[in-house]
Motif scaffolding. Structure first.
Motif, mmCIF file in Angstrom:
data_model
loop_
_atom_site.group_PDB
_atom_site.id
_atom_site.type_symbol
_atom_site.label_atom_id
_atom_site.label_comp_id
_atom_site.label_asym_id
_atom_site.label_seq_id
_atom_site.Cartn_x
_atom_site.Cartn_y
_atom_site.Cartn_z
ATOM 1 N N MET A 1 1.249 -1.045 -0.052
ATOM 2 C CA MET A 1 -0.125 0.069 0.092
ATOM 3 C C MET A 1 1.055 1.169 0.000
ATOM 4 O O MET A 1 2.228 0.985 1.024
ATOM 5 C CB MET A 1 -0.193 0.460 1.345
ATOM 6 N N ASN A 2 0.470 1.758 -1.066
ATOM 7 C CA ASN A 2 2.092 3.453 -0.849
ATOM 8 C C ASN A 2 1.404 4.599 -0.083
ATOM 9 O O ASN A 2 0.106 4.390 0.895
ATOM 10 C CB ASN A 2 1.932 3.943 -2.162
ATOM 11 N N LYS A 3 1.773 4.978 0.010
ATOM 12 C CA LYS A 3 1.774 6.689 1.009
ATOM 13 C C LYS A 3 0.534 7.185 1.064
ATOM 14 O O LYS A 3 -0.425 7.283 1.946
ATOM 15 C CB LYS A 3 2.919 7.060 0.914
ATOM 16 N N LYS A 4 -0.487 7.468 -0.198
ATOM 17 C CA LYS A 4 -1.003 8.594 -0.407
ATOM 18 C C LYS A 4 -2.329 7.851 0.413
ATOM 19 O O LYS A 4 -3.287 7.584 1.023
ATOM 20 C CB LYS A 4 -1.404 7.925 -1.956
ATOM 21 N N ALA A 5 -2.411 6.069 0.374
ATOM 22 C CA ALA A 5 -3.703 4.820 0.618
ATOM 23 C C ALA A 5 -3.708 5.069 1.704
ATOM 24 O O ALA A 5 -4.225 5.195 2.596
ATOM 25 C CB ALA A 5 -3.558 3.600 -0.485
ATOM 26 N N HIS A 6 -2.108 4.561 2.206
ATOM 27 C CA HIS A 6 -2.144 4.499 3.827
ATOM 28 C C HIS A 6 -2.509 5.992 4.416
ATOM 29 O O HIS A 6 -3.622 5.885 5.463
ATOM 30 C CB HIS A 6 -0.858 4.512 3.989
ATOM 31 N N GLU A 7 -2.359 6.908 4.167
ATOM 32 C CA GLU A 7 -3.145 8.311 4.764
ATOM 33 C C GLU A 7 -4.718 8.371 4.606
ATOM 34 O O GLU A 7 -5.164 8.815 5.743
ATOM 35 C CB GLU A 7 -2.620 9.702 3.597
ATOM 36 N N ALA A 8 -5.005 7.945 3.782
ATOM 37 C CA ALA A 8 -7.019 8.357 3.269
ATOM 38 C C ALA A 8 -6.755 7.159 4.250
ATOM 39 O O ALA A 8 -8.258 7.067 4.568
ATOM 40 C CB ALA A 8 -7.164 7.969 1.677
ATOM 41 N N ARG A 9 -6.282 6.233 4.128
ATOM 42 C CA ARG A 9 -7.030 4.894 5.588
ATOM 43 C C ARG A 9 -7.039 5.068 6.248
ATOM 44 O O ARG A 9 -8.265 5.253 6.802
ATOM 45 C CB ARG A 9 -6.440 3.215 5.271
ATOM 46 N N THR A 10 -6.246 5.444 6.841
ATOM 47 C CA THR A 10 -6.263 6.551 8.443
ATOM 48 C C THR A 10 -6.938 7.558 8.925
ATOM 49 O O THR A 10 -7.774 7.643 9.987
ATOM 50 C CB THR A 10 -4.475 6.979 8.398
ATOM 51 N N ILE A 11 -7.147 8.121 8.043
ATOM 52 C CA ILE A 11 -8.205 9.761 8.034
ATOM 53 C C ILE A 11 -9.708 8.432 8.021
ATOM 54 O O ILE A 11 -10.578 8.730 8.768
ATOM 55 C CB ILE A 11 -8.259 10.478 6.765
ATOM 56 N N LEU A 12 -9.802 7.476 6.744
ATOM 57 C CA LEU A 12 -11.382 7.132 7.420
ATOM 58 C C LEU A 12 -11.559 6.520 8.778
ATOM 59 O O LEU A 12 -12.383 6.419 8.992
ATOM 60 C CB LEU A 12 -11.304 5.964 6.018
ATOM 61 N N ILE A 13 -10.476 5.360 9.112
ATOM 62 C CA ILE A 13 -10.336 4.472 10.395
ATOM 63 C C ILE A 13 -10.612 5.595 11.372
ATOM 64 O O ILE A 13 -11.571 5.764 12.070
ATOM 65 C CB ILE A 13 -9.463 4.244 10.255
ATOM 66 N N LYS A 14 -10.068 7.350 11.400
ATOM 67 C CA LYS A 14 -10.065 8.055 12.438
ATOM 68 C C LYS A 14 -11.693 8.417 12.729
ATOM 69 O O LYS A 14 -12.422 8.654 13.458
ATOM 70 C CB LYS A 14 -9.466 8.929 12.051
ATOM 71 N N THR B 1 -18.469 0.990 9.242
ATOM 72 C CA THR B 1 -18.419 1.418 7.504
ATOM 73 C C THR B 1 -18.088 2.764 7.222
ATOM 74 O O THR B 1 -18.912 3.785 8.085
ATOM 75 C CB THR B 1 -19.037 0.700 7.204
ATOM 76 N N VAL B 2 -17.100 3.179 6.687
ATOM 77 C CA VAL B 2 -17.197 4.426 5.714
ATOM 78 C C VAL B 2 -18.644 4.830 4.992
ATOM 79 O O VAL B 2 -19.246 6.047 5.468
ATOM 80 C CB VAL B 2 -16.146 4.138 4.218
ATOM 81 N N LYS B 3 -19.651 4.308 4.939
ATOM 82 C CA LYS B 3 -21.064 4.038 4.373
ATOM 83 C C LYS B 3 -21.915 4.766 5.817
ATOM 84 O O LYS B 3 -22.922 5.787 5.487
ATOM 85 C CB LYS B 3 -21.605 2.747 3.586
ATOM 86 N N GLU C 1 -16.660 15.797 2.894
ATOM 87 C CA GLU C 1 -16.271 16.142 1.810
ATOM 88 C C GLU C 1 -15.088 15.730 2.633
ATOM 89 O O GLU C 1 -14.675 14.719 0.725
ATOM 90 C CB GLU C 1 -16.106 17.842 1.704
ATOM 91 N N LYS C 2 -14.512 15.871 3.344
ATOM 92 C CA LYS C 2 -12.817 14.955 3.686
ATOM 93 C C LYS C 2 -13.121 13.470 3.569
ATOM 94 O O LYS C 2 -12.391 13.233 2.995
ATOM 95 C CB LYS C 2 -12.829 15.470 5.592
ATOM 96 N N LEU C 3 -14.987 12.971 4.364
ATOM 97 C CA LEU C 3 -14.586 12.157 3.725
ATOM 98 C C LEU C 3 -14.487 10.910 3.118
ATOM 99 O O LEU C 3 -14.517 10.271 2.240
ATOM 100 C CB LEU C 3 -16.123 11.127 4.481
ATOM 101 N N ILE C 4 -15.552 12.090 1.431
ATOM 102 C CA ILE C 4 -15.894 11.681 -0.129
ATOM 103 C C ILE C 4 -14.439 11.293 0.001
ATOM 104 O O ILE C 4 -13.840 10.516 -1.589
ATOM 105 C CB ILE C 4 -16.722 12.473 -0.522
ATOM 106 N N ALA C 5 -13.689 12.754 -0.509
ATOM 107 C CA ALA C 5 -12.643 12.550 -0.851
ATOM 108 C C ALA C 5 -11.244 11.030 -0.240
ATOM 109 O O ALA C 5 -10.892 10.782 -1.133
ATOM 110 C CB ALA C 5 -11.576 13.564 -0.350
#
Length: 88
Positions: free
Chosen positions: A1-14, A23-25, A73-77
Motif C-alpha cells: 500500500m502506498n503512502k497516499k492510500a495509507h494516509e486516506a485509510r488512516t483518515i477514514l479509520i479515524k 463502515t465508511v458508508k 467532503e473529507k470523507l468522500i475525498a
C-alpha cells in the motif's frame, strides 16, 4: 500500500472511530443525518425538544453545519483516494 492510500485509510479509520461507526458508508449516513437535523433546527427556529433557540445557539449551529459539510467532503475525498490508490 502506498503512502497516499495509507494516509486516506488512516483518515477514514479515524472518522469511523470519531462517529462510532463500522463502515465508511455508515459514517457518511450519520454525518448527513446530523447535518439535516441542524438544518431543520435552523429553519424552524426550535430545537428538537420544541424550545426556541437563541441567537448565540444559531451561530453555534451554523458552525456545526459548516463542520459537518467539511467532514463529509473529507470523507468522500479520502474514500475516493483510497479506492483509486488501492486499485493501482
Amino acid at each position: 500500500m502506498n503512502k497516499k492510500a495509507h494516509e486516506a485509510r488512516t483518515i477514514l479509520i479515524k472518522m469511523m472511530r470519531t462517529y462510532q461507526t463500522k463502515t465508511v458508508k455508515e459514517t457518511g449516513y450519520k454525518l448527513v443525518t446530523m447535518r439535516n437535523e441542524v438544518k431543520q433546527t435552523l429553519q424552524t427556529g426550535k430545537n428538537l425538544n420544541g424550545k426556541d433557540i437563541t441567537p448565540s445557539k444559531k451561530k453555534e449551529l451554523r458552525k456545526h453545519l459548516l463542520h459537518y459539510r467539511s467532514e463529509l467532503e473529507k470523507l468522500i475525498a479520502s474514500s475516493k483516494v483510497y479506492k483509486e490508490e488501492k486499485g493501482n
